[in-house]
Scaffold this active site. Structure first.
Site, PDB file in Angstrom:
ATOM      1  N   ASP A   1      24.053  14.286  31.214  1.00 28.15           N
ATOM      2  CA  ASP A   1      25.719  14.567  31.132  1.00 28.15           C
ATOM      3  C   ASP A   1      26.347  14.028  32.227  1.00 28.15           C
ATOM      4  O   ASP A   1      27.539  14.384  32.388  1.00 28.15           O
ATOM      5  CB  ASP A   1      25.742  16.032  30.880  1.00 28.15           C
ATOM      6  CG  ASP A   1      24.992  16.910  31.780  1.00 28.15           C
ATOM      7  OD1 ASP A   1      24.561  16.398  32.881  1.00 28.15           O
ATOM      8  OD2 ASP A   1      25.138  18.296  32.072  1.00 28.15           O
TER       9      ASP A   1
ATOM     10  N   GLU B   1      19.432  22.549  32.105  1.00 27.34           N
ATOM     11  CA  GLU B   1      19.499  23.022  33.452  1.00 27.34           C
ATOM     12  C   GLU B   1      19.559  24.480  33.364  1.00 27.34           C
ATOM     13  O   GLU B   1      20.028  25.252  32.403  1.00 27.34           O
ATOM     14  CB  GLU B   1      20.883  22.769  34.041  1.00 27.34           C
ATOM     15  CG  GLU B   1      21.218  21.240  34.378  1.00 27.34           C
ATOM     16  CD  GLU B   1      22.488  21.071  34.995  1.00 27.34           C
ATOM     17  OE1 GLU B   1      23.157  21.989  35.499  1.00 27.34           O
ATOM     18  OE2 GLU B   1      22.755  19.830  34.916  1.00 27.34           O
TER      19      GLU B   1
ATOM     20  N   LYS C   1      16.797  17.763  27.896  1.00 32.29           N
ATOM     21  CA  LYS C   1      16.727  18.531  29.153  1.00 32.29           C
ATOM     22  C   LYS C   1      17.721  19.465  29.373  1.00 32.29           C
ATOM     23  O   LYS C   1      18.829  19.507  28.751  1.00 32.29           O
ATOM     24  CB  LYS C   1      16.992  17.381  30.074  1.00 32.29           C
ATOM     25  CG  LYS C   1      16.930  18.110  31.776  1.00 32.29           C
ATOM     26  CD  LYS C   1      17.030  16.947  32.795  1.00 32.29           C
ATOM     27  CE  LYS C   1      18.141  16.206  33.256  1.00 32.29           C
ATOM     28  NZ  LYS C   1      19.316  17.133  33.544  1.00 32.29           N
TER      29      LYS C   1
ATOM     30  N   GLU D   1      16.277  18.974  41.699  1.00 30.25           N
ATOM     31  CA  GLU D   1      17.378  18.114  42.235  1.00 30.25           C
ATOM     32  C   GLU D   1      17.771  18.821  43.605  1.00 30.25           C
ATOM     33  O   GLU D   1      18.220  20.101  43.740  1.00 30.25           O
ATOM     34  CB  GLU D   1      18.613  18.322  41.377  1.00 30.25           C
ATOM     35  CG  GLU D   1      19.665  17.545  41.863  1.00 30.25           C
ATOM     36  CD  GLU D   1      21.000  17.106  40.674  1.00 30.25           C
ATOM     37  OE1 GLU D   1      20.538  17.182  39.569  1.00 30.25           O
ATOM     38  OE2 GLU D   1      21.932  16.533  41.198  1.00 30.25           O
TER      39      GLU D   1
ATOM     40  N   ASP E   1      20.579  15.244  27.644  1.00 27.32           N
ATOM     41  CA  ASP E   1      20.750  16.705  28.138  1.00 27.32           C
ATOM     42  C   ASP E   1      21.600  17.239  27.293  1.00 27.32           C
ATOM     43  O   ASP E   1      22.449  17.063  26.492  1.00 27.32           O
ATOM     44  CB  ASP E   1      21.826  16.160  29.344  1.00 27.32           C
ATOM     45  CG  ASP E   1      21.015  16.340  30.815  1.00 27.32           C
ATOM     46  OD1 ASP E   1      20.243  17.082  30.729  1.00 27.32           O
ATOM     47  OD2 ASP E   1      21.924  15.805  31.592  1.00 27.32           O
TER      48      ASP E   1
HETATM   49  O1  KIV Z   1      22.866  14.117  34.268  1.00 25.30           O
HETATM   50  C1  KIV Z   1      22.265  13.679  34.899  1.00 25.30           C
HETATM   51  O2  KIV Z   1      22.210  12.304  35.167  1.00 25.30           O
HETATM   52  C2  KIV Z   1      20.948  14.264  35.376  1.00 25.30           C
HETATM   53  C3  KIV Z   1      20.024  13.598  36.365  1.00 25.30           C
HETATM   54  C4  KIV Z   1      20.684  13.542  37.991  1.00 25.30           C
HETATM   55  C5  KIV Z   1      18.753  14.259  36.478  1.00 25.30           C
HETATM   56  O3  KIV Z   1      20.649  15.521  35.215  1.00 25.30           O
END
Ligand code: KIV
Length: 271
Positions: A54, A125, A123, A188, A93
């Site tokens: 994202d 968060e 993915k 991160e 994401d």
């Molecule tokens: O959105 C992204 O690019 C990320 C990476 C920094 C791991 O989550």
């Protein structure tokens, strides 16, 4: 890797390959891509994973944070990237705030990402509080990569893009993601020692960004890596090319040629 049918199509990296890489102590590589040409380049470089992050909202759309990224935008970029990647595992994401709207919303959104982009994993968060959502996605057959530490979607709550130091909380977040079934966890912007301890204690691979060299793998944002970022390049990123200088030089040369009447020349003139 080639397919078992012997065709030219390479075998797709899968989540078990990442587990094996960790076992074999072979560092895992992941880079972001948001479009077809850079997706093709990343795949040709034989990275293990391509992440449609994202971060597209910042490095491509010039937004202040990743928060404005929408599900439709992630689907748009994810589908483009997937068409350019035949070997790497593609991870997309889940954009804010879908992992906070309950398990059903998260499963619906993640299913759209898989169905409409062709990616192999999502993915998300989150802290230990999102473990239930990870478990629901995994129960639905959706491979999940966790993301703990500096969570850019929570930048306003965290007070900026800063080092996350609460070792106990970070370990609890990473363990919760792994226990819920995440196949890997992004760490991160956390101190090296904390990342090393989490990596040693976790049953699944860690992929670090600003988390030091002891993670099982590393991820970078494509635009930081090739020198196409404009602002907020994190200290932990390394620039391997000066993309901005290369683009600027090409543009200046083309403009000068047009103004001098030397472009187009005979080679670029038809008929
Ligand atoms: O959105 C992204 O690019 C990320 C990476 C920094 C791991 O989550």
């Amino acid at each position: 890797m080639t397919s078992s049918s012997g065709g030219a199509r390479p075998r797709r990296v899968n989540v078990h390959d990442l587990a094996r890489a960790r076992q074999d102590r072979r560092p895992i590589t992941m880079v972001t891509a948001y479009d077809w040409p850079t997706a093709r380049l990343a795949d040709a470089a034989s990275v293990d994973c391509v992440l449609v992050g994202d971060s597209v909202a910042m490095v491509v759309a010039g937004r202040e944070s990743t928060i404005p990224a929408t599900l439709e935008q992630m689907i748009y970029h994810g589908e483009i990237v997937c068409r350019g990647v035949s070997r790497a595992l593609v991870v997309v994401d889940l954009p804010f705030p879908l992992q906070h709207l309950g398990e059903r919303s998260a499963v619906e959104a993640a299913a759209r990402l898989l169905k409409e982009t062709g990616c192999q994993a999502v993915k998300l968060e989150g802290t230990a509080g999102q473990a239930g959502v990870i478990a629901a996605l995994v129960a639905a057959g959706i491979p999940v990569m966790g993301h703990v530490g500096l969570r850019p979607q929570a930048v306003h709550q965290l007070g900026g893009y800063c080092l996350q130091r609460d070792a106990e909380q970070l370990a609890a977040d990473a363990s919760a993601a792994a226990a819920a079934g995440a196949f890997a966890v992004v760490l991160e912007c956390i101190p090296r020692q904390v990342a090393a301890a989490i990596t040693a204690g976790l049953a699944v691979p860690t992929i670090g960004i600003g988390a030091g060299p002891d993670c099982d793998g590393q991820v970078l944002v494509m635009h930081d890596l090739v020198g196409l970022s404009f602002d907020r390049v994190p200290r932990f990123a390394r620039r391997y090319a000066d993309g901005r200088a290369a683009f600027s030089a090409a543009l200046a040369a083309w403009k000068a040629d047009v103004e001098a009447g030397t472009f187009p020349g005979p080679a670029e003139t038809l008929g």
